[in-house]
Design a protein around this motif. Sequence first.
Motif, PDB file in Angstrom:
ATOM      1  N   ILE A 154       6.305  16.241  -5.491  1.00 35.56           N
ATOM      2  CA  ILE A 154       5.648  15.215  -6.822  1.00 35.56           C
ATOM      3  C   ILE A 154       4.831  16.241  -7.831  1.00 35.56           C
ATOM      4  CG2 ILE A 154       5.279  13.363  -5.345  1.00 35.56           C
ATOM      5  CD1 ILE A 154       2.266  14.204  -5.078  1.00 35.56           C
ATOM      6  N   GLY A 155       4.457  15.712  -8.849  1.00 38.60           N
ATOM      7  CA  GLY A 155       3.985  16.516  -9.797  1.00 38.60           C
ATOM      8  C   GLY A 155       2.455  16.491  -9.693  1.00 38.60           C
ATOM      9  N   TYR A 156       1.688  17.203 -10.018  1.00 45.02           N
ATOM     10  CA  TYR A 156       0.251  17.603  -9.839  1.00 45.02           C
ATOM     11  C   TYR A 156      -0.481  16.502 -10.016  1.00 45.02           C
ATOM     12  CZ  TYR A 156      -0.936  17.733 -14.782  1.00 45.02           C
ATOM     13  OH  TYR A 156      -1.155  17.354 -16.250  1.00 45.02           O
ATOM     14  N   ASP A 157      -0.293  15.478 -10.782  1.00 47.34           N
ATOM     15  CA  ASP A 157      -1.046  14.342 -11.159  1.00 47.34           C
ATOM     16  C   ASP A 157      -0.483  12.961 -10.722  1.00 47.34           C
ATOM     17  OD1 ASP A 157       1.110  14.265 -12.913  1.00 47.34           O
ATOM     18  OD2 ASP A 157      -0.138  13.964 -14.811  1.00 47.34           O
ATOM     19  N   HIS A 158       0.451  12.949  -9.647  1.00 47.25           N
ATOM     20  CA  HIS A 158       1.269  11.844  -9.487  1.00 47.25           C
ATOM     21  C   HIS A 158       0.369  10.907  -8.549  1.00 47.25           C
ATOM     22  CE1 HIS A 158       4.641   9.345  -8.764  1.00 47.25           C
ATOM     23  NE2 HIS A 158       4.386   9.416  -7.460  1.00 47.25           N
ATOM     24  N   HIS A 159       0.419   9.433  -8.841  1.00 44.21           N
ATOM     25  CA  HIS A 159      -0.137   8.567  -8.008  1.00 44.21           C
ATOM     26  C   HIS A 159       0.799   7.382  -7.926  1.00 44.21           C
ATOM     27  CE1 HIS A 159      -4.299   9.935  -8.227  1.00 44.21           C
ATOM     28  NE2 HIS A 159      -3.771  10.707  -9.383  1.00 44.21           N
ATOM     29  N   PHE A 160       0.736   6.571  -6.886  1.00 41.96           N
ATOM     30  CA  PHE A 160       1.794   5.638  -6.706  1.00 41.96           C
ATOM     31  C   PHE A 160       1.056   4.743  -5.612  1.00 41.96           C
ATOM     32  CE2 PHE A 160       2.244   8.548  -3.297  1.00 41.96           C
ATOM     33  CZ  PHE A 160       2.669   7.875  -2.142  1.00 41.96           C
ATOM     34  N   GLY A 161       1.919   3.357  -5.514  1.00 44.55           N
ATOM     35  CA  GLY A 161       1.319   2.274  -4.554  1.00 44.55           C
ATOM     36  C   GLY A 161       0.131   1.442  -5.222  1.00 44.55           C
TER      37      GLY A 161
ATOM     38  N   THR B 261       0.870  -1.018   0.084  1.00 44.60           N
ATOM     39  CA  THR B 261       0.055   0.004  -0.097  1.00 44.60           C
ATOM     40  C   THR B 261       0.928   1.025  -0.022  1.00 44.60           C
ATOM     41  OG1 THR B 261       0.107   0.302   2.407  1.00 44.60           O
ATOM     42  CG2 THR B 261      -1.493  -1.109   1.388  1.00 44.60           C
ATOM     43  N   PRO B 262       0.576   2.467  -0.410  1.00 44.62           N
ATOM     44  CA  PRO B 262       1.093   3.599  -0.382  1.00 44.62           C
ATOM     45  C   PRO B 262       1.581   3.759   1.037  1.00 44.62           C
ATOM     46  CG  PRO B 262      -0.834   4.069  -1.747  1.00 44.62           C
ATOM     47  CD  PRO B 262      -1.183   2.665  -1.168  1.00 44.62           C
ATOM     48  N   GLU B 263       0.816   3.554   1.992  1.00 43.79           N
ATOM     49  CA  GLU B 263       1.364   3.707   3.605  1.00 43.79           C
ATOM     50  C   GLU B 263       2.676   2.968   3.852  1.00 43.79           C
ATOM     51  OE1 GLU B 263      -1.677   3.297   2.389  1.00 43.79           O
ATOM     52  OE2 GLU B 263      -3.296   4.620   3.348  1.00 43.79           O
TER      53      GLU B 263
END
Length: 312
Positions: free
Chosen positions: A121-128, A101-103
């Motif tokens: 981070i950039g405005y549209d960044h997603h991860f995990g 998970t991101p956490e």
Amino acid sequence: MRIIKDLQVIRKDEKSVITLGTFDGLHLAHQKIVEEVIKKANEINGRSLLITLDPRPRKVIPGRNDVKLLSTLDEKIGILENLGLENLFVINFTTEFSKQTPEEFVKKYLVDGIGLREIIIGYDHHFGKGRDGNFQLLQDIGRKFNFDVSLIPEYSVDGEIVSSTKIRNALLEGDVVKAGKMLGRLYSFKGKIVRGDGRGRKLGFPTANISVNEEDKLIPAKGIYAAECIVKNQKHFGLLSLGSRPTFHNDGEIIPEFYIFDFDQDIYDEIMKVELVEKIRNEEKFSSVDELIFQMKKDEEKGRIILSKLIN
């Protein structure tokens, strides 16, 4: 620039300024993020660090559509070094890693492992896992573990927001000028010069056939391009042909061929870097060899005019 591939060898430093992502293309918007990371690290006498993944998630996670690369890991390394980044952490992306998970990722890698003062981070960044990690979630985690989170807004060129997807689409349409503006440099690829059938020399246009090193590297749309190349540490100008040579073949295989202006040297087995300047025309099938030669002369004339701005 230090390149790290193992979390265990990173000395924990809570004055680290970090960013993370795949950064495909390392285009102008990406560069703004990296520049901010370096600036913030310098302000606190800390260290700058970028985290990226190799292989990229699309190659590992089932069901995700694969797309060709704008930049290989080696190309990213070269650009990041030129920008002045101190540390690049390359995480081996596996199915097991993707289940975090991101956490869990932030706690294990950033808080407990690397240490950090700020993440940018950039405005549209997603991860995990599930791409659930975003700016809001990072802010929540940051309050818990006492680190700052900054968001870099979108960056536009000619009134259009820069993105890897837009650059990829431009290249697939042959618009290397638009792609180059968004990248902040000419789009390029590398390959080994291999022996062909020698037909170009017989036609009066000897070409270097290029076997592209990276199979996942995006090759632009078919056509004839004004281009420059670097081989044996020397820059040259000429025409790049991307196509299946329909006047002579029907197998559909895309073969990059480079005709270097005013050049006659043996460069077989050398590595050539090709940089695309502008598309001249689409690929065509000609009814005769004479018709092809006539068009190639017109292509060279136009190519020399385009490239004269770079030569002078």
